[in-house]
Design a protein around this motif. Structure first.
Motif, PDB file in Angstrom:
ATOM      1  N   ALA A 164       7.828 -12.718   2.375  1.00 27.22           N
ATOM      2  CA  ALA A 164       6.721 -11.784   2.150  1.00 27.22           C
ATOM      3  C   ALA A 164       6.710 -11.338   0.694  1.00 27.22           C
ATOM      4  O   ALA A 164       5.647 -11.249   0.060  1.00 27.22           O
ATOM      5  CB  ALA A 164       6.843 -10.586   3.078  1.00 27.22           C
ATOM      6  N   GLY A 165       7.905 -11.096   0.137  1.00 30.22           N
ATOM      7  CA  GLY A 165       7.998 -10.692  -1.266  1.00 30.22           C
ATOM      8  C   GLY A 165       7.482 -11.782  -2.189  1.00 30.22           C
ATOM      9  O   GLY A 165       6.771 -11.509  -3.166  1.00 30.22           O
TER      10      GLY A 165
ATOM     11  N   VAL B 130      -1.622  -2.174  -5.583  1.00 27.87           N
ATOM     12  CA  VAL B 130      -0.317  -1.745  -5.049  1.00 27.87           C
ATOM     13  C   VAL B 130      -0.510  -1.162  -3.647  1.00 27.87           C
ATOM     14  O   VAL B 130       0.246  -1.476  -2.715  1.00 27.87           O
ATOM     15  CB  VAL B 130       0.345  -0.701  -5.985  1.00 27.87           C
ATOM     16  CG1 VAL B 130       1.555  -0.061  -5.303  1.00 27.87           C
ATOM     17  CG2 VAL B 130       0.753  -1.348  -7.294  1.00 27.87           C
ATOM     18  N   ARG B 131      -1.554  -0.334  -3.508  1.00 31.45           N
ATOM     19  CA  ARG B 131      -1.789   0.277  -2.199  1.00 31.45           C
ATOM     20  C   ARG B 131      -2.121  -0.788  -1.160  1.00 31.45           C
ATOM     21  O   ARG B 131      -1.585  -0.787  -0.054  1.00 31.45           O
ATOM     22  CB  ARG B 131      -2.942   1.286  -2.306  1.00 31.45           C
ATOM     23  CG  ARG B 131      -2.915   2.341  -1.207  1.00 31.45           C
ATOM     24  CD  ARG B 131      -4.131   3.230  -1.298  1.00 31.45           C
ATOM     25  NE  ARG B 131      -5.336   2.417  -1.187  1.00 31.45           N
ATOM     26  CZ  ARG B 131      -6.535   2.789  -1.650  1.00 31.45           C
ATOM     27  NH1 ARG B 131      -6.675   3.944  -2.252  1.00 31.45           N
ATOM     28  NH2 ARG B 131      -7.577   2.001  -1.495  1.00 31.45           N
TER      29      ARG B 131
ATOM     30  N   GLY C 261       1.961  -5.014   3.696  1.00 36.23           N
ATOM     31  CA  GLY C 261       3.384  -5.116   4.020  1.00 36.23           C
ATOM     32  C   GLY C 261       3.705  -4.344   5.287  1.00 36.23           C
ATOM     33  O   GLY C 261       4.430  -4.826   6.167  1.00 36.23           O
ATOM     34  N   LEU C 262       3.140  -3.135   5.377  1.00 41.41           N
ATOM     35  CA  LEU C 262       3.387  -2.296   6.551  1.00 41.41           C
ATOM     36  C   LEU C 262       2.839  -2.957   7.817  1.00 41.41           C
ATOM     37  O   LEU C 262       3.524  -3.027   8.848  1.00 41.41           O
ATOM     38  CB  LEU C 262       2.732  -0.925   6.343  1.00 41.41           C
ATOM     39  CG  LEU C 262       2.903   0.082   7.479  1.00 41.41           C
ATOM     40  CD1 LEU C 262       4.365   0.494   7.615  1.00 41.41           C
ATOM     41  CD2 LEU C 262       2.043   1.329   7.241  1.00 41.41           C
TER      42      LEU C 262
ATOM     43  N   ALA D 140       6.842  -5.903  -0.210  1.00 43.20           N
ATOM     44  CA  ALA D 140       5.511  -5.793  -0.809  1.00 43.20           C
ATOM     45  C   ALA D 140       5.570  -4.974  -2.090  1.00 43.20           C
ATOM     46  O   ALA D 140       5.025  -5.370  -3.125  1.00 43.20           O
ATOM     47  CB  ALA D 140       4.541  -5.160   0.185  1.00 43.20           C
ATOM     48  N   VAL D 141       6.257  -3.838  -2.026  1.00 40.78           N
ATOM     49  CA  VAL D 141       6.325  -2.965  -3.200  1.00 40.78           C
ATOM     50  C   VAL D 141       7.072  -3.669  -4.342  1.00 40.78           C
ATOM     51  O   VAL D 141       6.613  -3.684  -5.499  1.00 40.78           O
ATOM     52  CB  VAL D 141       6.999  -1.626  -2.827  1.00 40.78           C
ATOM     53  CG1 VAL D 141       7.201  -0.772  -4.072  1.00 40.78           C
ATOM     54  CG2 VAL D 141       6.159  -0.890  -1.787  1.00 40.78           C
ATOM     55  N   ALA D 142       8.212  -4.281  -4.003  1.00 37.89           N
ATOM     56  CA  ALA D 142       8.971  -4.985  -5.051  1.00 37.89           C
ATOM     57  C   ALA D 142       8.159  -6.164  -5.576  1.00 37.89           C
ATOM     58  O   ALA D 142       8.152  -6.441  -6.777  1.00 37.89           O
ATOM     59  CB  ALA D 142      10.316  -5.466  -4.500  1.00 37.89           C
TER      60      ALA D 142
END
Lengths: 461, 461
Positions: free
Chosen positions: A342-343, A368-369, A375-376, A415-417
C-alpha cells in the motif's frame, strides 16, 4: 538472404525490434571474417539500430564488428551509442575515422558525445575540431552538466524583426550554411535578444512582402541556459514546443533546443525514475558487465539488509510472545507485506505527481487527506477479510481482532508515509524517486511488526 | 498584485510549477464571485497551465471557475484537460461555447477529446462539426484505440514529386487553408502513395528552380495506420522523426503524425509502466476522488493479500520448528525481503529493456546468464554478511550457515524469476509491467521462507 530479412523487417506493422535472424546473419559474417557481407548487411540499417546492435551483442562480437567494419562508423552512429559502451567504441576507432565522424556533428552532438569522457580522450577529440567548432564546444562545456546550455545547439537561424518574408527567403537561399533541421526563424533585436518565433510554414505560405513580425507566433518562450534539462523536457511537453531559443543571463540568444533532444531527455528522466524507484543505479544498461551490474545493485541491497535487520530487531523484542503463540510468526508477514504494498502504491503516485509538477502547495493537503482516507478504508476492508481468515484459520476471535487492528494501523501509516516521505525528500532537494521506497517499507515493516506483535502481547497473553 | 505574481513566474530559471500564491489569488476571486478578476488572472496563462489548475483544485473550486469563467474556455484548453475531469468540464459548458471550441480543433484533437466519452456526449459533439470534419473524425474513430490512425491528423501538405521549389511555394501561398504546424511537404505519386519528405528548411533555402525530388530527405519512413501508438512513439524517439506520414493497407497516404503527439504518447506509456509496476491502476490521477482511488488500488492489494497468505501457509508448515527455535521467526523476514528487493531490481531492468526493445532474442540468454551470476554473487556476499550477523546475534554457527545457504538460494531464484517472469508475460502477450512484481515477490517469499525454515528444520533439529 540478407535482403529478404530486411524486406521482412519492413512489413506493414513493424515491431522495430532488431530482427533476430538478421542479427544471427551479421554475427555469422563476423565469425567468417567476411567484411564484405558485413558491410552489405549493416549498410541499410539506421544509425540508431546499428548502435542498438552494438549494445546488444557481447563484448567479443562487438570487437569483431568494430575491427571488420569500424572504418564505416560515422558521426550519426557515434551520437546514438549508449554511454555504457561509448568509451570502448571511441577508443577502438582509427584516428582519421574518428576525426571525420566528429567533424560531421553539430556542436550539441559533440558536447553530448564527449561530456562524460575522461580528460585525455576529451582533449583528443577537441583537438580534431577546427577552431570555431572547438570554441563552441568548449563554451558549452562551461555550462553545468544537465543544463540547457549542454543540450542546446549553438547554430541558430535568426532575422532582424523588420525583415519581410522575401528578404528572409533571399537570405536563407544565399546562406552558405544552415542547420540540418530547423523549425523557426528567430526574430532578434540589434542586441541579439530573441523577440519571437516565425514558423517556416508561415514564411512559406505568406506573400513576399509580409513583415516577419506580422506572421510571428503569438506565444513565445525562452529558456535560460542554466535551466535543468528535466525542466526543459517538461516545458516542451507541457507547452508543445518544437524548438525554443536559449538565452544567457542578459537575455541574449545563445542557442536553440529542438524537440527531438527534449524527447530524449524526457525518456532518460523516466528511465532514471523507474530504475531509482526499484533501487537500481540509474545508468544501468543491458550491455553492462557482471561487475558493473553488481556495483549498481549491491549498495541498495545493503541498505535493504540494514532496514530488514531493523525490522527483525522489532520482532526479537517479542520473541517471548511468539514462543507462546506461534501463529503470530505465521501471520506477521501478512501485515508487513500489505503495508509495504500500500505504501509503494501511494509513493509511486506521489513521485510521479512530483515529476509532472502536478503535486503543488495548492493541492498537497487535499492529496494527503485523500491518501489517508484511502489508507483507512483499505485498512478497514482488509482488516475485515484478514480478521475473519485469521479467526477461522487459528480458531481465535481475539487473534482475528489483533490482526484486524494492526492492519488498519499499518495501512494508514503506509498511506501517510507514502506521501510524506517523497514530499520531504523533495523539500530537502533530494530526488524523491531515489530513496522513498526504502524509507517507506522500513516504516511499514517496523510499524507492522510492532503493532501486530505488540497488540498480540497485550490482548492475547 | 496578480501582475507581480505573473512577473515573478517569469524569472530566469523557471520551475514551471503553478505558483501557489497565484492559485490562492485565483481561488479568492472565485470565492468573491469576481468574474472580472478571474478573467484577468487566467488570461495570461497557457492553456496547459489552466488545464493543470483545473485538475489540481477541488471539485467545488473547479465548478466555481467553470461557472464564472466557463465561457472563455477554448479548444486548446479542452485538449489539455486530463481524462479524469474531461466529462465533468465538457458537460458544464454551454452548448455554443462547446461548439465554438470544438470547431477550432484539428481532427486528431477532436478524436483525442471524444474517444473516451460516452456515446450520447460523443454524438452531441460530432453533431457540432461540419460534414467534412465530422466524416474525418468518424473515419479516425474506426481505427483501433491506441493506433496510429487515432493519433494522426488527417490534414496533410503534399506535392507531386515533379514539382519545383517555386511551384511549391506558389501553391502554399495560394492555399486557403494549411495546418497550424507542419514540418515537411510530403511527395506523393498520382495514386497518393507517399514517396519522400522535404523539410521546409530546404524548400526555403533552395533556388526556385530546384526539383523537390532533389532536395528530399534521404531517409524516409512511413507508419501503418494500425501501428500501436507505443511503437509510434518508439519510432519517433529512435529515428529522430519530426513528422511521419501514415499509410493505409494499400500504402496510400491517410494522415501524418507529428513529434509533439508522439512525445505525449511516450510520456503516457512511461506513466503507465511506472504505475503498473507499483500495482496502481494506470489511469490514476491526482484529481481522482477517494472512491476512484480505492477502486484502482484495492484489487491489487487483494492480489497481494492472497500471495501473502500463500507465503504464510509455507511458514505454517514449519510451526513446530519455529516453536523450538524462535530465532527463526526473527530472521526469516530478512531472507524474504532481500529476495523481494533483488527480484524487483532485476524485473525492473527487464521490464524497461522490453519497453525500449533492447531485450531481444539475440541477447536474452546472455542477459539471463548475467542476472543469474549477479544473483549468485549478491547471494554469496549477503550470505557472508548475514551468516556472521546471525551467528553472533544468536550465538549459533549452524543458524548462521542456514541463513547463509537460504540467502544464496533465494537471491539466485530472485534473479532468475526477475528476468523470466516478465519475459514469459511478454511472450503471452500481456504487459510485463502489469503483474511481474506480484509474481516475482510471491516466488521470492515462498522460496525464501521454504528454504530458510526447511534448512533450519533439517540442520538444527
Amino acid at each position: 538472404m540478407a535482403e529478404d530479412l530486411i524486406e521482412d523487417q519492413e512489413r506493414e506493422e513493424q515491431d522495430y525490434r532488431l530482427d533476430g535472424e538478421l542479427v544471427e546473419t551479421i554475427l555469422q559474417a563476423v565469425e567468417d571474417e567476411d567484411a564484405e557481407a558485413l558491410k552489405r548487411l549493416l549498410e541499410p540499417l539506421h544509425a540508431a539500430d546499428i548502435a542498438d546492435l552494438l549494445e546488444q551483442i557481447s563484448g567479443n562480437e562487438r570487437r569483431g564488428i568494430l575491427r571488420l567494419w569500424g572504418r564505416e562508423i560515422d558521426g550519426e552512429i557515434l551520437t546514438e551509442i549508449d554511454e555504457s559502451i561509448r568509451e570502448e567504441v571511441l577508443s577502438s576507432l582509427e584516428p582519421e575515422v574518428l576525426a571525420e565522424a566528429v567533424r560531421e556533428l553539430d556542436s550539441d552532438d559533440v558536447v553530448d558525445l564527449i561530456e562524460d569522457l575522461e580528460e585525455p580522450q576529451q582533449e583528443a577529440i577537441l583537438d580534431i575540431l577546427d577552431d570555431r567548432d572547438r570554441i563552441a564546444v568548449e563554451k558549452s562545456l562551461t555550462y553545468p552538466e544537465y543544463s540547457a546550455g549542454r543540450l542546446m545547439q549553438r547554430e541558430v537561424v535568426t532575422a532582424p524583426e523588420h525583415w519581410t518574408v522575401g528578404e528572409t527567403i533571399d537570405y536563407l537561399r544565399s546562406s552558405e550554411w544552415l542547420p540540418d533541421q530547423f523549425y523557426h526563424v528567430i526574430l532578434v533585436d540589434p542586441a541579439h535578444h530573441p523577440l519571437a518565433n516565425v514558423t517556416l510554414g508561415r514564411i512559406l505560405s505568406a506573400p513576399r512582402d509580409s513583415g516577419l513580425r506580422d506572421i510571428a507566433e503569438e506565444e513565445f518562450r525562452t529558456i535560460s541556459v542554466y535551466q535543468e534539462e528535466g525542466d526543459v523536457a517538461y516545458a516542451f511537453n507541457q507547452y508543445h514546443l518544437i524548438s525554443c531559443p536559449v538565452v544567457d543571463e542578459n537575455d541574449r540568444l545563445v542557442g536553440v533546443i529542438t524537440i527531438d533532444d527534449a524527447m530524449s531527455v524526457l525518456d532518460e528522466e523516466h528511465e532514471e525514475d523507474i530504475l531509482r524507484l526499484a533501487g537500481v543505479g540509474d545508468e544501468s544498461s543491458l550491455s553492462d558487465t557482471v561487475l558493473e551490474t553488481l556495483r549498481q545493485r549491491l549498495p541498495w541491497l545493503m541498505v535493504n539488509l540494514l532496514t530488514a535487520i531493523l525490522a527483525s530487531l522489532v520482532i526479537s523484542v517479542f520473541e517471548g510472545t511468539i514462543q507462546k503463540i506461534v501463529a503470530l510468526a505465521v501471520l506477521m508477514p501478512i501485515v508487513a507485506s500489505m503495508g509495504g504494498n500500500a505504501g509503494t502504491q501511494t509513493l509511486t503516485v506521489a513521485v510521479r505527481a512530483l515529476a509532472t509538477k502536478s503535486l503543488t502547495d495548492s493541492n498537497v493537503w487535499r492529496v494527503v487527506r485523500r491518501e489517508t482516507i484511502v489508507g483507512l478504508l483499505n485498512g478497514l476492508a482488509f482488516a475485515l477479510v484478514m480478521g475473519i481468515v485469521a479467526w477461522v484459520w487459528f480458531d481465535g476471535a481475539t487473534l482475528g481482532a489483533v490482526i484486524a487492528i494492526a492492519m488498519v494501523i499499518n495501512l494508514v501509516v503506509a498511506a501517510v508515509a507514502g506521501i510524506l516521505v517523497p514530499l520531504a525528500l523533495e523539500k530537502l532537494g533530494a530526488d524523491p524517486a531515489l530513496a522513498s521506497g526504502t524509507f517507506v517499507t522500513t516504516v511499514t515493516d517496523v510499524v507492522g511488526f510492532f503493532a501486530f506483535l505488540g497488540l498480540a502481547g497485550t490482548m492475547l497473553l
